[in-house]
Structure formats: structure tokens, C-alpha cells
Scaffold this motif. Structure first.
Motif, PDB file in Angstrom:
ATOM      1  N   TRP A   1      -4.580  17.136   1.395  1.00 42.32           N
ATOM      2  CA  TRP A   1      -5.258  16.173   0.541  1.00 42.32           C
ATOM      3  C   TRP A   1      -4.261  15.105   0.106  1.00 42.32           C
ATOM      4  N   ILE A   2      -4.682  13.827   0.165  1.00 37.96           N
ATOM      5  CA  ILE A   2      -3.787  12.736  -0.230  1.00 37.96           C
ATOM      6  C   ILE A   2      -4.529  11.744  -1.119  1.00 37.96           C
ATOM      7  N   ARG A   3      -3.728  10.909  -1.791  1.00 38.40           N
ATOM      8  CA  ARG A   3      -4.240   9.732  -2.497  1.00 38.40           C
ATOM      9  C   ARG A   3      -3.745   8.502  -1.755  1.00 38.40           C
ATOM     10  N   LEU A   4      -4.646   7.628  -1.382  1.00 38.17           N
ATOM     11  CA  LEU A   4      -4.294   6.378  -0.722  1.00 38.17           C
ATOM     12  C   LEU A   4      -4.580   5.232  -1.678  1.00 38.17           C
TER      13      LEU A   4
ATOM     14  N   TRP B   1       0.837  -1.201   0.000  1.00 37.35           N
ATOM     15  CA  TRP B   1       0.000   0.000   0.000  1.00 37.35           C
ATOM     16  C   TRP B   1       0.867   1.244   0.000  1.00 37.35           C
ATOM     17  N   ASP B   2       0.311   2.349  -0.460  1.00 37.88           N
ATOM     18  CA  ASP B   2       1.100   3.586  -0.547  1.00 37.88           C
ATOM     19  C   ASP B   2       0.163   4.786  -0.518  1.00 37.88           C
ATOM     20  N   TRP B   3       0.741   5.921  -0.193  1.00 35.08           N
ATOM     21  CA  TRP B   3      -0.011   7.169  -0.261  1.00 35.08           C
ATOM     22  C   TRP B   3       0.882   8.253  -0.828  1.00 35.08           C
ATOM     23  N   GLU B   4       0.269   9.292  -1.376  1.00 35.65           N
ATOM     24  CA  GLU B   4       1.009  10.434  -1.896  1.00 35.65           C
ATOM     25  C   GLU B   4       0.148  11.679  -1.755  1.00 35.65           C
ATOM     26  N   PRO B   5       0.779  12.832  -1.585  1.00 37.89           N
ATOM     27  CA  PRO B   5      -0.001  14.071  -1.487  1.00 37.89           C
ATOM     28  C   PRO B   5      -0.598  14.429  -2.846  1.00 37.89           C
ATOM     29  N   MET B   6      -1.704  15.125  -2.819  1.00 38.49           N
ATOM     30  CA  MET B   6      -2.333  15.568  -4.067  1.00 38.49           C
ATOM     31  C   MET B   6      -1.486  16.599  -4.793  1.00 38.49           C
ATOM     32  N   ALA B   7      -0.734  17.395  -4.029  1.00 37.75           N
ATOM     33  CA  ALA B   7       0.083  18.450  -4.636  1.00 37.75           C
ATOM     34  C   ALA B   7       1.347  18.648  -3.813  1.00 37.75           C
ATOM     35  N   LEU B   8       2.386  19.183  -4.466  1.00 32.62           N
ATOM     36  CA  LEU B   8       3.664  19.467  -3.820  1.00 32.62           C
ATOM     37  C   LEU B   8       3.950  20.961  -3.882  1.00 32.62           C
ATOM     38  N   ASP B   9       4.685  21.484  -2.878  1.00 31.32           N
ATOM     39  CA  ASP B   9       5.059  22.887  -2.909  1.00 31.32           C
ATOM     40  C   ASP B   9       6.345  23.073  -3.696  1.00 31.32           C
ATOM     41  N   GLN B  10       6.895  24.289  -3.661  1.00 21.21           N
ATOM     42  CA  GLN B  10       8.079  24.601  -4.454  1.00 21.21           C
ATOM     43  C   GLN B  10       9.317  23.846  -3.993  1.00 21.21           C
ATOM     44  N   HIS B  11       9.262  23.282  -2.783  1.00 19.64           N
ATOM     45  CA  HIS B  11      10.378  22.508  -2.254  1.00 19.64           C
ATOM     46  C   HIS B  11      10.192  21.006  -2.452  1.00 19.64           C
ATOM     47  N   GLY B  12       9.126  20.629  -3.120  1.00 22.00           N
ATOM     48  CA  GLY B  12       8.863  19.220  -3.344  1.00 22.00           C
ATOM     49  C   GLY B  12       8.240  18.519  -2.154  1.00 22.00           C
TER      50      GLY B  12
END
Length: 301
Positions: A123-126, A101-112
Motif C-alpha cells: 500500500w502506498i500514498r501517491l 510528485w512523490d510517493w511513500e509506503p503506508m507502513a514501514l517494517d522494523q528496518h525502516g
């Protein structure tokens, strides 16, 4: 001799494949109930004045702080509990369902790094068993590094709920609207009891009680497990409700419907005088109407 061309594999294979079977089993694992020992209790103040106070307790002596035997927190005794599953317990369940299983943020800022919105939420994607769903979490006003971890954990719980994880703890969260000043939705992190606990119902009338207790067999605010009176008393004791004649009238009418109008209750400080449920609310409603220039000649009935 012409080279033979292998026919492509069918994309409409009959019956379930090993992949779909494993996926279904993993997703079903998420729906299983959590053991009782993995469910934690978060105290939530029912009194608006207690929540607004810097010390977490208002001037009402019945709301004094003490150590809660259920959740272990030193908090105003005028609180209820939200049941929830912690980050570690949820992570363990996700691993049981799908080790990848994994998750990731919906968006990243200028620093990644994960981008938080203007409300401090994330907001995340699971992704579990090849299926991805969205979730949202926040840190409930906390600051610093722990706030980031709190928001991530909250977002994972929120997204996992979309898969059915701990859904039984979320299903009744709308009951908090009747218990707390600030209504919550199913997007929060728990479940509450529809009325105060048995210990609260037994002890609440005793704290700060007036010596002018009614005699002659009149019923007090203390009742049985099915007694609606403590719930109604808790509603009108809310600071904002006590200043709202329409809300008080609704409570008064509900008390009449539930046949508690003639029951004895204790009035507000400093007098703490005992009177009937209906008379207390009727008097208060007329006071508010008079203060606003209303017609005091008519009864609230």
C-alpha cells in the motif's frame, strides 16, 4: 503612537489563484491519453488448463505455443492481450504533471523499509500537485529484488489511476471475466478486447482440425469480426466450464439467442468430430447429468 497591526490575508479569495490553476493544469495532464507507442501488451492465457500447466500449454493442439506477432512472446496462441502503461512511461507523465510528485509506503517494517502485507502487496500514498491518493500493488507471484520493483510500479499505476492516468486502459477491464477463468477487476493493470482478435478467429479453427469437415454449406466456427460463435466456443473449451453443466447450459441458451445453434463446431479431442453447436453442448450436458445420477431421459432443452 500605537503600532498598526496588519490584517491577515483572506482565506476566501475570489476566483482561482495561480496555485489552483497550476494544480488543475497538472492534474489535467495526467488525464491525457498515452501515445499508442507507449502502450505495451501483456499476454493472458484464456484457457484454464494452459494456465495450470507447468509448460504453459495444455494438450489441445489448437492451443500450441508460437511467437505472437502482436506482443512478441512465445506463448499459447489461445491468449488475449492486456494493454498497460509501463513504469517509465508513467513516471514521465507524473513528472510532466508535477516535477515534485512523490510517493511513500503506508507502513514501514522494523528496518525502516516499506512493509508488504501477507499477500505480498504494498500500500502506498501517491502525492501529485498537492493531492494524495492511495494505491496498491503486487508482484504477481514473482520473487526476489525484481518483485519489489514490480510491486512498486504496480502500486504507482494503481494510485495514478485514481488521478485518471491511463483510465481508458482500465475502464473495460471487467470484460476479462468473460474471457478468462479467473475474473479480474478494475484494480488490475489493463484492458482486454471483448472477443479474440481477428487473427485468432481466422486461425483457431484450422489448428488440429479434423478431416471430417461438414459439407453442404454448413457454417464452421470461423466467422466475421461480429461473429459471436468463436467467443462462445472459447468459453465452453475452458476446462472447468466443460465440467459444469449449468455453465454449459447458459452458453447453449446464449447460442440459441444469438442464432448459432445450428452452426458446425469441432468437438473435443481425441475425436475432434464436427457437429452442431447445440448438439455438442446438449450431449455434454446430458453426459454430466448422467455421471451425477441425474435424469438422462430429458433433453437439456
Amino acid at each position: 503612537m500605537a503600532n498598526a497591526i496588519e490584517a491577515p490575508a483572506s482565506t476566501t479569495a475570489e476566483g482561482p489563484t495561480s496555485h489552483t490553476l497550476n494544480q488543475a493544469a497538472g492534474l489535467a495532464k495526467l488525464r491525457e491519453d498515452f501515445p499508442h507507442e507507449q502502450i505495451q501488451h501483456l499476454p493472458r492465457l484464456k484457457c484454464g488448463a494452459c494456465r495450470d500447466s507447468r509448460t504453459g500449454v495444455c494438450e489441445n493442439p489448437r492451443h500450441a505455443k508460437q511467437e505472437c506477432k502482436e506482443c512478441g512472446n512465445y506463448v499459447s496462441n489461445w491468449h488475449l492481450h492486456l494493454d498497460y502503461v509501463g513504469h517509465a512511461e508513467l513516471t514521465n507523465r507524473l513528472l510532466d504533471a508535477d516535477p515534485l510528485w512523490d510517493w511513500e509506503p503506508m507502513a514501514l517494517d522494523q528496518h525502516g523499509l516499506p512493509l508488504f502485507d501477507n499477500n505480498g502487496g504494498l500500500w502506498i500514498r501517491l502525492t501529485v500537485c498537492g493531492k494524495t491518493r492511495l494505491g496498491y500493488g503486487d508482484a504477481q507471484g514473482k520473487k526476489g529484488p525484481n518483485a519489489v520493483k514490480e510491486a512498486i510500479g504496480d502500486a504507482l499505476r494503481n494510485a495514478a489511476m485514481r488521478f485518471g492516468a491511463a483510465l481508458d486502459l482500465w475502464a473495460k477491464s471487467d470484460l476479462r471475466e468473460a474471457q478468462t477463468e479467473h475474473a479480474k477487476t478494475a484494480e488490475d493493470d489493463g484492458i482486454v478486447s471483448p472477443r479474440p482478435s481477428a487473427r485468432e478467429r481466422q486461425e483457431a479453427p484450422e489448428r488440429g482440425a479434423s478431416k471430417e469437415r461438414p459439407a453442404g454449406g454448413q457454417a464452421s466456427a470461423q466467422g466475421t469480426d461480429d461473429d459471436p460463435l468463436p467467443r462462445l466456443v472459447g468459453q465452453y473449451q475452458d476446462k472447468q466450464v466443460w465440467e459444469n453443466p449449468l455453465a454449459l447450459e447458459q452458453i447453449r441458451l446464449e447460442g440459441k439467442k444469438l442464432e448459432v445453434s445450428a452452426r458446425s463446431v469441432q468437438g473435443p479431442p481425441p475425436d475432434n468430430a464436427w457437429t452442431t453447436f447445440d448438439l455438442l453442448l446438449t450431449t455434454r450436458i446430458n453426459e454430466l447429468k448422467a455421471a451425477k445420477g441425474g435424469d438422462t431421459g430429458r433433453s437439456a432443452a
